[in-house]
Scaffold this motif. Structure first.
Motif, short mmCIF file in Angstrom:
data_model
loop_
_atom_site.label_atom_id
_atom_site.label_comp_id
_atom_site.label_asym_id
_atom_site.label_seq_id
_atom_site.Cartn_x
_atom_site.Cartn_y
_atom_site.Cartn_z
N UNK A 76 7.10 9.72 2.76
CA UNK A 76 5.92 9.64 3.18
C UNK A 76 5.83 11.90 4.11
N UNK A 77 7.15 12.24 3.59
CA UNK A 77 6.88 14.09 3.43
C UNK A 77 6.33 14.35 2.83
N UNK A 78 6.14 14.19 1.32
CA UNK A 78 5.32 13.96 0.54
C UNK A 78 4.08 13.62 0.54
N UNK A 135 5.08 12.04 24.07
CA UNK A 135 5.46 13.71 25.44
C UNK A 135 5.68 15.09 24.61
N UNK A 136 5.25 16.11 23.43
CA UNK A 136 5.56 16.73 22.84
C UNK A 136 6.78 17.09 22.54
N UNK A 137 7.26 16.51 22.21
CA UNK A 137 8.64 16.04 21.21
C UNK A 137 8.33 17.08 20.65
N UNK A 138 7.24 16.97 19.42
CA UNK A 138 7.38 17.98 18.31
C UNK A 138 5.99 17.91 17.73
N UNK A 139 5.50 19.14 17.02
CA UNK A 139 4.15 19.30 16.59
C UNK A 139 3.95 18.14 15.60
N UNK A 140 2.76 17.48 14.84
CA UNK A 140 2.51 17.58 13.60
C UNK A 140 3.19 17.88 12.32
N UNK A 141 3.85 17.07 11.45
CA UNK A 141 3.91 17.76 9.90
C UNK A 141 2.91 17.68 9.05
N UNK A 142 2.79 18.57 8.31
CA UNK A 142 1.60 18.23 6.89
C UNK A 142 2.33 17.34 6.07
N UNK A 143 1.12 17.19 4.91
CA UNK A 143 2.49 16.52 3.85
C UNK A 143 2.43 17.53 2.94
N UNK A 144 3.80 17.43 2.78
CA UNK A 144 4.27 18.92 1.68
C UNK A 144 3.26 19.00 -0.02
N UNK A 178 16.70 0.70 2.76
CA UNK A 178 17.18 1.59 1.49
C UNK A 178 15.79 1.81 1.38
N UNK A 179 14.44 1.25 1.70
CA UNK A 179 13.10 1.02 1.22
C UNK A 179 12.58 2.09 2.70
N UNK A 180 12.88 2.26 3.55
CA UNK A 180 13.16 2.98 5.28
C UNK A 180 13.64 3.73 4.27
N UNK A 181 14.68 4.14 3.42
CA UNK A 181 14.73 5.64 3.04
C UNK A 181 13.73 6.61 2.50
N UNK A 182 13.64 5.48 1.33
CA UNK A 182 12.46 5.85 0.76
C UNK A 182 10.85 6.32 0.56
N UNK A 184 0.58 -1.40 -0.02
CA UNK A 184 -0.15 -0.19 0.45
C UNK A 184 0.70 1.35 -0.52
N UNK A 185 0.24 2.35 -0.96
CA UNK A 185 1.01 2.90 -1.28
C UNK A 185 0.58 4.61 0.49
N UNK A 186 -0.20 4.05 1.05
CA UNK A 186 -0.48 4.45 2.02
C UNK A 186 -0.20 4.51 3.33
N UNK A 187 0.25 3.07 3.59
CA UNK A 187 1.40 2.77 5.09
C UNK A 187 2.71 3.12 5.01
N UNK A 188 2.48 3.50 6.18
CA UNK A 188 4.09 4.29 6.64
C UNK A 188 3.88 4.52 7.95
N UNK A 189 5.48 3.36 8.21
CA UNK A 189 5.53 3.36 9.62
C UNK A 189 6.82 3.90 10.22
N UNK A 190 6.20 5.24 10.50
CA UNK A 190 6.95 6.48 11.26
C UNK A 190 6.44 6.67 12.13
N UNK A 191 7.42 7.34 12.90
CA UNK A 191 7.60 8.45 14.36
C UNK A 191 8.00 9.85 14.10
N UNK A 192 7.92 10.48 14.50
CA UNK A 192 8.55 11.59 14.99
C UNK A 192 9.72 11.65 16.15
#
Lengths: 320, 177
Positions: B81-83, B92-101, B72-76, B39-47
């Motif tokens: 995910x950013x895009x 614990x408030x370490x960072x606010x959410x970041x919207x997609x570009x 390599x796939x993780x980097x891609x 899936x193109x929507x499935x990202x396992x990511x945390x800030x």
């Protein structure tokens, strides 16, 4: 070759005649709560009640943390090609303008006319105010920053973008560093919401408020019947018809009306209008002037346009 | 004797039915996993934390047959995910959410040729990411048929956004004014 030159010239002409929407001005303003907490206030007695108003000048001269936050936000917005109006410079300009207005004289000795209303209106303005509130939360030796950034549309007083949160606690980082981190953390979210607001504005028009009132010397009212296009209807109905015809997607709301006034809210005005074959940016004054022209041309009624803030205009019928 | 044969037959039938249903369940679970994997929507990511000016510090998990492929796939996926997806808020408030570009959900299809080149092996996407870990052994999970590897990345979010604006794929804040 000639054809190509002609085509490029035509394209350039088309590009030059296509106008752009009026770019909103944005200014970061520290919240009232912050100013009061830090003691940057001007107190005055208003008929027995003590009123506290924020003293931005004093704050900007003394509070380095807030200056850092404002400067950081300005930098990020400039990077997004959206430079902000600087509150400190704006305050300085205003005091200079006031001094210059009082000293300026013409060659015949005449001074610049300024009514009390003109003086009252001389305040720092922006289309969007970024209301910034920062407070320090202490948990034992740890400090964390509570950050609240609200984007207020000066046209409608609506909150159009916001980002809030409490940063992670730290024992070692300075308050300045925590504030910088909070700004960096929240600005992308804020900018994303601001972008969504602009997209909505481009699709559905700019939202403004319009009030129709009557001068006491006007010998008619909004419920009086007038003839227009072979129809006989109340003047207020014709004004509402005009509003329906001239709003984007017919979006407006007549929130209150009597024989003496009509209050239109959530009026979506187009971003452009055409004049002399060119597209120009539309603002509230231009829009209400069109209504004034309609009343003058079709009903021979004089009226006066009074701007009340950036996104609110009153059309007062009966006199110029 | 007949009774005994009957009981045994019923028992065998019950076993066959249970076996079939559990294998069907496993098969459907396998299908779901495969769909999720592709899936193109499935990202396992945390800030992890707020990055320095214009960057995002995130941890992204990727999968692959070999650990290197997973990395390599993780980097891609971090850049994708950013895009297209954005990053969630840090714990614990370490960072606010970041919207997609890129806000337009159809952009990936509209500009398929561009993204094919962008995400090609050794492609331009590598310009916008720095690895701060190499998928240490603790972040490697051996899975059936491959590895799952977590990599800490510093994504040059602002530079990536500007590139997308230059390409006309993402809208800049001042577009239209």
């Amino acid at each position: 070759m000639k054809k190509l030159l002609f085509l490029s010239a035509a394209l350039m002409l088309a590009a030059s005649t296509f106008g752009q929407a009026k770019k909103p001005t944005i200014m970061v303003v520290p919240s009232d709560r912050y100013c009061i907490e830090k003691g940057y206030v001007i107190k005055f007695n208003n008929q027995g009640t003590t009123i506290e108003l924020p003293d931005y000048k004093k704050l900007l001269q003394n509070d380095s943390d807030m200056r850092l936050a404002i400067s950081k936000i300005s930098g990020i917005m400039s990077d997004r090609e959206f430079p902000l109006k600087d509150l400190e410079q704006e305050l300085r300009n205003m005091s200079n303008e006031s001094a210059e207005t009082s000293l300026l004289t013409g060659s015949l000795g005449g001074s610049v006319v300024e009514s009390p209303i003109d003086a009252l209106k001389r305040t720092a303005k922006a289309d969007i105010i970024m209301d910034l509130d920062v407070s320090i939360e202490k948990q034992g030796p740890k400090n964390s920053i509570r950050f609240i950034l609200n984007g207020i549309d000066a046209y409608t007083s609506k909150n159009i973008a916001s980002s809030t949160g409490v940063g992670s606690p730290s024992t070692s980082a300075s308050i300045g560093l925590l504030i910088e981190e909070a700004v960096l953390s929240h600005m992308d979210e804020f900018a994303g919401r601001l972008q969504a607001h602009f997209d909505d504005m481009f699709n559905n028009g700019r939202e403004v408020k319009i009030m129709v009132k009557l001068f006491d010397g006007f010998d008619s009212n909004l419920e009086e019947e007038y003839e227009y296009n072979g129809e006989s209807e109340a003047l207020g109905t014709f004004i509402e018809d005009w509003m329906d015809d001239n709003t984007m997607n017919h979006r407006y709301s007549l929130s209150d009306a009597t024989e003496n006034f009509q209050r239109y809210e959530q009026v979506r005005i187009p971003l452009y209008y055409e004049r002399n074959g060119r597209q120009r940016a539309m603002d509230t004054r231009t829009y209400v002037n069109n209504l004034k022209k309609f009343l003058s041309d079709e009903f021979k009624l004089d009226s006066k346009v009074y701007m009340r803030g950036l996104g609110e205009a009153w059309l007062i019928i009966g006199e110029k | 004797m007949r009774k005994l044969v009957g009981i045994i037959t019923m028992g065998i039938a019950a076993l066959i039915i249970t076996g079939c249903s559990s294998s069907a369940g496993a098969q459907s679970r396998h299908k779901v996993r495969k769909l999720e994997y592709n899936s193109a929507y499935n990202y396992e990511v945390s800030t992890i934390a707020v990055g320095v000016d214009g960057t995002k510090l995130v941890k992204v998990w990727g999968r692959g047959k070999k650990a290197e492929d997973a990395q390599r796939n993780a980097i891609k996926e971090g850049v994708a995910c950013a895009l297209f997806h954005g990053f969630p808020a840090g714990s614990n408030g370490s960072a606010a959410p970041t919207p997609a570009i890129i806000k337009d959900p159809a952009a990936a299809d509209k500009h398929a040729d561009y993204f094919e080149k962008f995400f090609a092996p050794g492609g331009q996407y590598l310009q916008y990411v720095n690895r701060s870990t190499d998928g240490a052994s603790a972040d490697r999970v051996k899975e059936k048929g491959g590895y799952k590897v977590g990599v800490t990345l510093s994504i040059a979010y602002d530079e990536l956004r500007k590139e997308m604006e230059r390409q006309g794929i993402a809208k800049s804040l001042n577009s239209g004014f």
